[in-house]
Design a protein around this motif. Sequence first.
Motif, PDB file in Angstrom:
ATOM      1  N   PHE A   5      13.957  -6.666  34.012  1.00  0.00           N
ATOM      2  CA  PHE A   5      13.876  -7.339  32.552  1.00  0.00           C
ATOM      3  C   PHE A   5      15.056  -6.254  31.840  1.00  0.00           C
ATOM      4  CE2 PHE A   5       9.913  -8.564  34.326  1.00  0.00           C
ATOM      5  CZ  PHE A   5      10.123  -9.745  34.087  1.00  0.00           C
ATOM      6  N   PRO A   6      16.339  -5.947  32.093  1.00  0.00           N
ATOM      7  CA  PRO A   6      17.011  -5.464  31.360  1.00  0.00           C
ATOM      8  C   PRO A   6      17.111  -5.757  29.903  1.00  0.00           C
ATOM      9  CG  PRO A   6      18.418  -6.927  32.836  1.00  0.00           C
ATOM     10  CD  PRO A   6      16.807  -7.019  33.170  1.00  0.00           C
ATOM     11  N   GLY A   7      17.413  -4.900  28.982  1.00  0.00           N
ATOM     12  CA  GLY A   7      17.584  -4.661  27.623  1.00  0.00           C
ATOM     13  C   GLY A   7      16.296  -5.180  26.850  1.00  0.00           C
ATOM     14  N   MET A   8      14.941  -5.209  27.676  1.00  0.00           N
ATOM     15  CA  MET A   8      13.779  -5.535  27.039  1.00  0.00           C
ATOM     16  C   MET A   8      13.028  -4.080  26.882  1.00  0.00           C
ATOM     17  SD  MET A   8      12.141  -9.165  28.230  1.00  0.00           S
ATOM     18  CE  MET A   8      11.046  -9.172  26.945  1.00  0.00           C
ATOM     19  N   GLU A   9      12.450  -3.974  25.705  1.00  0.00           N
ATOM     20  CA  GLU A   9      11.504  -2.592  25.318  1.00  0.00           C
ATOM     21  C   GLU A   9      10.020  -2.852  26.101  1.00  0.00           C
ATOM     22  OE1 GLU A   9      10.956  -1.762  21.415  1.00  0.00           O
ATOM     23  OE2 GLU A   9      13.131  -1.581  21.076  1.00  0.00           O
ATOM     24  N   VAL A  10       9.603  -1.894  26.601  1.00  0.00           N
ATOM     25  CA  VAL A  10       8.217  -1.998  27.372  1.00  0.00           C
ATOM     26  C   VAL A  10       7.152  -1.261  26.512  1.00  0.00           C
ATOM     27  CG1 VAL A  10       7.026  -1.864  29.271  1.00  0.00           C
ATOM     28  CG2 VAL A  10       9.494  -2.144  29.538  1.00  0.00           C
ATOM     29  N   LEU A  11       6.240  -1.872  25.970  1.00  0.00           N
ATOM     30  CA  LEU A  11       4.775  -1.157  25.497  1.00  0.00           C
ATOM     31  C   LEU A  11       4.034  -0.758  26.649  1.00  0.00           C
ATOM     32  CD1 LEU A  11       3.153  -0.252  22.862  1.00  0.00           C
ATOM     33  CD2 LEU A  11       2.390  -2.721  22.858  1.00  0.00           C
ATOM     34  N   CYS A  12       3.742   0.180  27.076  1.00  0.00           N
ATOM     35  CA  CYS A  12       2.903   0.563  27.676  1.00  0.00           C
ATOM     36  C   CYS A  12       1.796   1.361  27.754  1.00  0.00           C
ATOM     37  CB  CYS A  12       3.446   1.553  29.085  1.00  0.00           C
ATOM     38  SG  CYS A  12       2.658   1.951  30.491  1.00  0.00           S
ATOM     39  N   ASP A  13       0.611   1.021  28.091  1.00  0.00           N
ATOM     40  CA  ASP A  13      -0.461   1.858  27.397  1.00  0.00           C
ATOM     41  C   ASP A  13      -1.400   2.127  28.892  1.00  0.00           C
ATOM     42  OD1 ASP A  13      -0.574   2.049  24.778  1.00  0.00           O
ATOM     43  OD2 ASP A  13      -1.173  -0.211  24.609  1.00  0.00           O
ATOM     44  N   GLN A  14      -2.306   3.328  28.741  1.00  0.00           N
ATOM     45  CA  GLN A  14      -3.349   3.644  29.792  1.00  0.00           C
ATOM     46  C   GLN A  14      -4.317   2.482  29.372  1.00  0.00           C
ATOM     47  OE1 GLN A  14      -3.938   7.645  28.655  1.00  0.00           O
ATOM     48  NE2 GLN A  14      -2.715   8.405  30.314  1.00  0.00           N
ATOM     49  N   LEU A  15      -4.794   1.951  30.826  1.00  0.00           N
ATOM     50  CA  LEU A  15      -5.805   0.954  30.737  1.00  0.00           C
ATOM     51  C   LEU A  15      -7.177   1.641  30.089  1.00  0.00           C
ATOM     52  CD1 LEU A  15      -5.282  -0.444  34.327  1.00  0.00           C
ATOM     53  CD2 LEU A  15      -5.247  -1.789  32.122  1.00  0.00           C
ATOM     54  N   SER A  16      -7.738   0.898  29.502  1.00  0.00           N
ATOM     55  CA  SER A  16      -8.871   1.169  28.632  1.00  0.00           C
ATOM     56  C   SER A  16      -9.881   1.692  29.703  1.00  0.00           C
ATOM     57  CB  SER A  16      -9.457   0.141  27.837  1.00  0.00           C
ATOM     58  OG  SER A  16     -10.035  -0.678  28.542  1.00  0.00           O
ATOM     59  N   TYR A  48       7.506 -10.199  23.989  1.00  0.00           N
ATOM     60  CA  TYR A  48       7.445  -8.684  24.109  1.00  0.00           C
ATOM     61  C   TYR A  48       6.654  -8.404  25.455  1.00  0.00           C
ATOM     62  CZ  TYR A  48       6.873  -9.004  19.025  1.00  0.00           C
ATOM     63  OH  TYR A  48       6.952  -9.403  17.601  1.00  0.00           O
ATOM     64  N   LEU A  49       7.533  -7.260  26.083  1.00  0.00           N
ATOM     65  CA  LEU A  49       7.181  -6.978  27.305  1.00  0.00           C
ATOM     66  C   LEU A  49       5.841  -5.812  27.320  1.00  0.00           C
ATOM     67  CD1 LEU A  49       7.952  -7.648  30.311  1.00  0.00           C
ATOM     68  CD2 LEU A  49       9.675  -5.965  30.086  1.00  0.00           C
ATOM     69  N   LEU A  50       4.927  -6.122  28.273  1.00  0.00           N
ATOM     70  CA  LEU A  50       3.915  -5.091  28.395  1.00  0.00           C
ATOM     71  C   LEU A  50       3.471  -4.545  29.554  1.00  0.00           C
ATOM     72  CD1 LEU A  50       1.239  -7.561  26.648  1.00  0.00           C
ATOM     73  CD2 LEU A  50       2.835  -5.963  25.494  1.00  0.00           C
ATOM     74  N   ALA A  51       3.006  -3.290  29.541  1.00  0.00           N
ATOM     75  CA  ALA A  51       2.752  -2.650  30.832  1.00  0.00           C
ATOM     76  C   ALA A  51       1.655  -1.965  30.659  1.00  0.00           C
ATOM     77  CB  ALA A  51       3.670  -1.646  31.513  1.00  0.00           C
ATOM     78  N   ALA A  52       0.842  -1.688  31.717  1.00  0.00           N
ATOM     79  CA  ALA A  52      -0.478  -0.874  31.676  1.00  0.00           C
ATOM     80  C   ALA A  52      -0.765   0.147  32.930  1.00  0.00           C
ATOM     81  CB  ALA A  52      -1.719  -1.757  31.467  1.00  0.00           C
ATOM     82  N   THR A  53      -1.364   1.114  32.823  1.00  0.00           N
ATOM     83  CA  THR A  53      -1.841   1.936  33.863  1.00  0.00           C
ATOM     84  C   THR A  53      -3.118   2.603  33.963  1.00  0.00           C
ATOM     85  OG1 THR A  53      -0.593   3.712  35.171  1.00  0.00           O
ATOM     86  CG2 THR A  53      -0.411   3.593  32.681  1.00  0.00           C
ATOM     87  N   SER A  54      -3.466   3.037  35.277  1.00  0.00           N
ATOM     88  CA  SER A  54      -4.417   3.838  35.535  1.00  0.00           C
ATOM     89  C   SER A  54      -4.196   4.950  36.603  1.00  0.00           C
ATOM     90  CB  SER A  54      -5.802   3.227  35.881  1.00  0.00           C
ATOM     91  OG  SER A  54      -5.662   2.745  37.091  1.00  0.00           O
ATOM     92  N   ALA A  55      -2.595   4.919  36.612  1.00  0.00           N
ATOM     93  CA  ALA A  55      -1.996   5.755  37.735  1.00  0.00           C
ATOM     94  C   ALA A  55      -1.516   6.961  37.052  1.00  0.00           C
ATOM     95  CB  ALA A  55      -0.877   4.897  38.169  1.00  0.00           C
ATOM     96  N   SER A  56      -1.037   7.910  37.873  1.00  0.00           N
ATOM     97  CA  SER A  56      -0.521   9.140  37.465  1.00  0.00           C
ATOM     98  C   SER A  56       0.706   8.851  36.656  1.00  0.00           C
ATOM     99  CB  SER A  56      -0.204  10.016  38.794  1.00  0.00           C
ATOM    100  OG  SER A  56       0.994   9.537  39.340  1.00  0.00           O
ATOM    101  N   GLU A  57       1.258   9.894  35.941  1.00  0.00           N
ATOM    102  CA  GLU A  57       2.368   9.960  34.995  1.00  0.00           C
ATOM    103  C   GLU A  57       3.338   9.586  35.847  1.00  0.00           C
ATOM    104  OE1 GLU A  57       2.999  13.412  32.553  1.00  0.00           O
ATOM    105  OE2 GLU A  57       0.849  13.281  31.851  1.00  0.00           O
ATOM    106  N   GLU A  58       3.742  10.321  36.901  1.00  0.00           N
ATOM    107  CA  GLU A  58       4.754   9.930  37.859  1.00  0.00           C
ATOM    108  C   GLU A  58       4.997   8.590  38.218  1.00  0.00           C
ATOM    109  OE1 GLU A  58       6.949  11.600  41.983  1.00  0.00           O
ATOM    110  OE2 GLU A  58       4.941  12.539  41.115  1.00  0.00           O
ATOM    111  N   GLU A  59       3.942   7.760  38.619  1.00  0.00           N
ATOM    112  CA  GLU A  59       3.694   6.541  39.224  1.00  0.00           C
ATOM    113  C   GLU A  59       3.994   5.655  38.132  1.00  0.00           C
ATOM    114  OE1 GLU A  59       0.360   6.641  42.833  1.00  0.00           O
ATOM    115  OE2 GLU A  59      -0.146   6.982  40.700  1.00  0.00           O
ATOM    116  N   THR A  60       3.549   5.840  36.686  1.00  0.00           N
ATOM    117  CA  THR A  60       3.858   5.379  35.797  1.00  0.00           C
ATOM    118  C   THR A  60       5.279   5.070  35.229  1.00  0.00           C
ATOM    119  OG1 THR A  60       1.372   5.628  34.915  1.00  0.00           O
ATOM    120  CG2 THR A  60       2.937   4.982  33.440  1.00  0.00           C
ATOM    121  N   ARG A  61       5.864   6.438  35.310  1.00  0.00           N
ATOM    122  CA  ARG A  61       7.390   6.264  34.917  1.00  0.00           C
ATOM    123  C   ARG A  61       7.966   5.461  35.914  1.00  0.00           C
ATOM    124  NH1 ARG A  61       6.349  11.917  33.638  1.00  0.00           N
ATOM    125  NH2 ARG A  61       6.961  12.483  35.762  1.00  0.00           N
ATOM    126  N   ALA A  62       7.709   5.555  37.190  1.00  0.00           N
ATOM    127  CA  ALA A  62       8.576   4.826  38.142  1.00  0.00           C
ATOM    128  C   ALA A  62       8.328   3.456  37.898  1.00  0.00           C
ATOM    129  CB  ALA A  62       8.101   5.169  39.721  1.00  0.00           C
TER     130      ALA A  62
END
Length: 293
Positions: free
Chosen positions: A258-269, A235-249
């Motif tokens: 990683f083409p074809g892989m889904e990304v589970l992204c959360d805001q860092l706790s 499973y591919l994971l991502a995390a962010t404390s950045a802005s929505e625009e930076e996170t989307r990019a």
Amino acid sequence: MKPIGVVTDSHSGITQQEAERLGILVLPMPFYIDGQCCYEDKTLTREEFFEKLDSGADISTSQPSPAEVLGLWDRALEEYETIIYMPISSGLSGSCATAAALAREEPYEKRVFVVDNGRVSTPLHRGVLDCLELIEEGYSPEEIKTILEESRDQMVIYVGVDTLEHLKKGGRITPAAALLGTVLNIKPVLKFDVGILDSFKKCRGFVKAKKAMIEAVEHDMETRFQEARDRGEVYLLAATSASEEETRAWIEEIREAFPGMEVLCDQLSLGVSCHIGRGGLGIGCSLRPKRPR
């Protein structure tokens, strides 16, 4: 009563709204801001937290009190015969050990199973989803605890830090190192692996930091996780404390790598964000836990 329920804490990155959708409970973690106690996603929004952080407020994390933990367990046990509690890694907080001790006492013994699979943020979120799948597959609470704890080393996440200020405040780097790093535009990459957060690499500029993180995950998938990747069990994971625009990019960069892989992204706790600050971005992966049968 339903047989098995799932409880985690807000270090998982799972919001109260998402918890309701998943059918789980999330314990809000407490913070002290200039001496006042606040609760993540309950009495304190992310924007309020970062405003306080940016203004130089005195912010410290804290463990939930035993009464808060037991109160949520009692609420869950009104609906479920047993519950699986998945808190932040014991390597980052003493709250896991406290919960394990509480679960050995009556009336919680044999009804509350505390899982320490060494995770925080999106990896912990993924662990909760794994737990829900195991429940659906008919595993017992004892089996699920064993399966999840045996998978603790089957994940990794890298986090790029945009500012050194909060690492300095937390004592992770010296003021002199922070000043020099700022002058030289040094962006550290941290690595979270097997329950602890540690330094991984120092990069000149955030573009290079992001590239280094993606390359690190590519390397992990080509080496330690290759067999699982070939089976389609990564499973591919991502995390962010950045802005929505930076996170989307950032998510787009990950998808391109990683083409074809889904990304589970959360805001860092917020417990992680108080050390990272604004602008942090992370990437990692987690393996589907091995089933004994």
